[in-house]
Design a protein around this motif. Structure first.
Motif, short mmCIF file in Angstrom:
data_model
loop_
_atom_site.label_atom_id
_atom_site.label_comp_id
_atom_site.label_asym_id
_atom_site.label_seq_id
_atom_site.Cartn_x
_atom_site.Cartn_y
_atom_site.Cartn_z
N LYS A 139 0.83 -1.20 0.00
CA LYS A 139 0.00 0.00 0.00
C LYS A 139 0.86 1.25 0.00
O LYS A 139 0.53 2.26 -0.64
N GLY A 140 2.00 1.19 0.71
CA GLY A 140 2.91 2.33 0.71
C GLY A 140 3.47 2.60 -0.67
O GLY A 140 3.59 3.75 -1.10
N ALA A 141 3.82 1.53 -1.40
CA ALA A 141 4.33 1.69 -2.76
C ALA A 141 3.25 2.25 -3.68
O ALA A 141 3.53 3.04 -4.59
N ASP A 142 2.01 1.85 -3.43
CA ASP A 142 0.90 2.34 -4.25
C ASP A 142 0.64 3.83 -4.00
O ASP A 142 0.34 4.58 -4.93
N LEU A 143 0.80 4.25 -2.75
CA LEU A 143 0.56 5.65 -2.41
C LEU A 143 1.73 6.55 -2.81
O LEU A 143 1.56 7.76 -2.96
N ASN A 144 2.93 5.96 -2.95
CA ASN A 144 4.14 6.75 -3.25
C ASN A 144 4.87 6.17 -4.46
O ASN A 144 6.00 5.68 -4.35
N PRO A 145 4.25 6.21 -5.65
CA PRO A 145 4.85 5.58 -6.83
C PRO A 145 6.14 6.24 -7.30
O PRO A 145 6.91 5.63 -8.05
N ASN A 146 6.40 7.48 -6.87
CA ASN A 146 7.58 8.20 -7.36
C ASN A 146 8.82 7.98 -6.49
O ASN A 146 9.89 8.48 -6.83
N GLN A 147 8.67 7.27 -5.39
CA GLN A 147 9.83 7.04 -4.52
C GLN A 147 10.67 5.89 -5.03
O GLN A 147 10.17 4.96 -5.66
N ASN A 148 11.97 5.98 -4.77
CA ASN A 148 12.91 4.96 -5.21
C ASN A 148 12.94 3.81 -4.20
O ASN A 148 13.56 3.91 -3.15
N GLY A 261 4.32 9.89 10.75
CA GLY A 261 4.39 10.22 9.34
C GLY A 261 3.14 10.91 8.84
O GLY A 261 3.20 11.84 8.03
N PHE A 262 2.00 10.45 9.32
CA PHE A 262 0.71 11.06 8.93
C PHE A 262 0.67 12.52 9.35
O PHE A 262 0.28 13.39 8.57
N PHE A 263 1.08 12.81 10.59
CA PHE A 263 1.08 14.20 11.07
C PHE A 263 2.12 15.05 10.34
O PHE A 263 2.00 16.28 10.30
N ASP A 264 3.11 14.39 9.73
CA ASP A 264 4.14 15.12 8.99
C ASP A 264 3.83 15.20 7.50
O ASP A 264 4.66 15.62 6.71
N GLY A 265 2.63 14.77 7.11
CA GLY A 265 2.22 14.88 5.72
C GLY A 265 2.38 13.63 4.89
O GLY A 265 2.06 13.62 3.70
N GLU A 266 2.89 12.54 5.50
CA GLU A 266 2.98 11.28 4.77
C GLU A 266 1.58 10.65 4.69
O GLU A 266 0.78 10.80 5.60
N LYS A 267 1.31 9.95 3.60
CA LYS A 267 -0.02 9.43 3.35
C LYS A 267 -0.32 8.19 4.20
O LYS A 267 0.53 7.33 4.39
N LEU A 268 -1.54 8.13 4.71
CA LEU A 268 -2.00 7.01 5.52
C LEU A 268 -3.39 6.60 5.07
O LEU A 268 -4.26 7.45 4.91
N SER A 269 -3.58 5.31 4.83
CA SER A 269 -4.87 4.83 4.34
C SER A 269 -5.52 3.90 5.36
O SER A 269 -4.89 3.42 6.31
N LEU A 270 -6.81 3.64 5.14
CA LEU A 270 -7.56 2.73 6.01
C LEU A 270 -6.97 1.32 5.95
O LEU A 270 -6.93 0.61 6.95
N ILE A 271 -6.48 0.94 4.77
CA ILE A 271 -5.87 -0.39 4.62
C ILE A 271 -4.61 -0.49 5.47
O ILE A 271 -4.32 -1.54 6.06
N GLN A 272 -3.84 0.59 5.56
CA GLN A 272 -2.64 0.58 6.40
C GLN A 272 -3.00 0.42 7.88
O GLN A 272 -2.31 -0.26 8.63
#
Length: 290
Positions: A139-148, A261-272
């Motif tokens: 899910k993290g990879a799906d939310l952040n496709p541009n990260q290496n 991470g969520f409070f710092d702007g990183e994405k968090l989903s219900l699945i996570q």
């Protein structure tokens, strides 16, 4: 306080402290390089532990030192740099999630290389925890496709080092008190960390700016609480529990790190969040009494 209650208290405190360490590294990297973050973390911790635990070094016998050295390299020196580089390339919460492979590696290498026996129930719990970890990673990879995601290899390598460290302490350093082990670790890696800073010209070229000042504060907090104090607590936890129980703290760390991470702007989903609940179930199964 009995060991059963004490080990759960240690586990909870370590999860909170180490879960917060990833966001501290991320903030420190705003004003420092990964090399500087890793080396300064070790240097500050070494000075603090040298002042607090110097007398405990007398308890380390000659035959202990090779194991203390191996523990220092695999459990502290290499991971300190690997995680700093990893967080530069992927979200801090994802790095913490990958770190949760540690219990699986502890189980695997503890059985293959150290001769530790584990119950079937523990293996099932590890698999459940890994399922939650895989869901979080995907899910993290799906939310952040541009990260290496090649950087994801670095926390995985670190998790292997942590696994060996836990088993080494449990099998070969069980008769040493936690403060002695931790102080011995940092005495041995103080000069390598200092050499790295000298070689990279940190002391001659570093300047205090609006970015480097808070970075130094963050790395100091990380060194004092997330490394010095937490390492002593973790070594104590290894002494009063099993290697798998001790390493299962890495299943709880991502939950704290993802919230930061969520409070710092990183994405968090219900699945996570669901995956976090699965991880907690894995921890329960690993540590459920007979």
């Amino acid at each position: 306080m009995n060991n059963q209650r004490q080990k759960w208290i240690y586990l909870s405190v370590l999860a909170l402290v180490w879960g917060s360490s990833f966001i501290l590294m991320k903030k420190a990297l705003v004003g420092l390089t990964p090399i500087q973050v890793g080396a300064l973390r070790i240097l500050i911790t070494s000075v603090l532990l040298g002042l607090i635990g110097f007398k405990s070094l007398k308890k380390i016998k000659k035959h202990h030192w090779k194991y203390v050295f191996a523990s220092a390299l695999l459990g502290t020196l290499f991971p300190s740099f690997l995680f700093a580089f990893a967080i530069q390339g992927i979200d801090s919460s994802i790095a913490s999630i990958l770190n949760s492979l540690t219990p699986f590696n502890t189980f695997l290498f503890g059985s293959l290389a150290f001769g530790f026996a584990f119950r079937k129930k523990q293996f099932i719990g590890i698999l459940v925890g890994l399922l939650g970890t895989v869901i979080l990673i995907l899910k993290g990879a799906d939310l952040n496709p541009n990260q290496n995601y090649w950087y994801a290899l670095l926390p995985i390598i670190s998790s292997v080092g942590y696994a060996f460290n836990v088993n080494i302490i449990k099998k070969y350093l069980q008769d040493l008190e936690p403060l002695a082990i931790t102080t011995g670790n940092f005495v041995l890696i103080f000069f390598p960390a200092l050499s790295v800073l000298v070689y990279t010209r940190f002391f001659s070229e570093f300047e205090l700016t609006s970015e480097t000042k808070p970075a130094l504060l963050y790395i100091s907090i990380l060194a004092i609480f997330g490394t010095a104090i937490a390492k002593v607590m973790f070594n104590k936890l290894i002494h009063i529990s099993s290697p798998v129980f001790s390493s299962s703290v890495t299943y709880l760390i991502p939950i704290v790190a993802v919230v930061w991470g969520f409070f710092d702007g990183e994405k968090l989903s219900l699945i996570q969040l669901l995956a976090g609940a699965i991880i907690l179930l894995g921890v329960y199964l690993v540590n459920k009494a007979k």
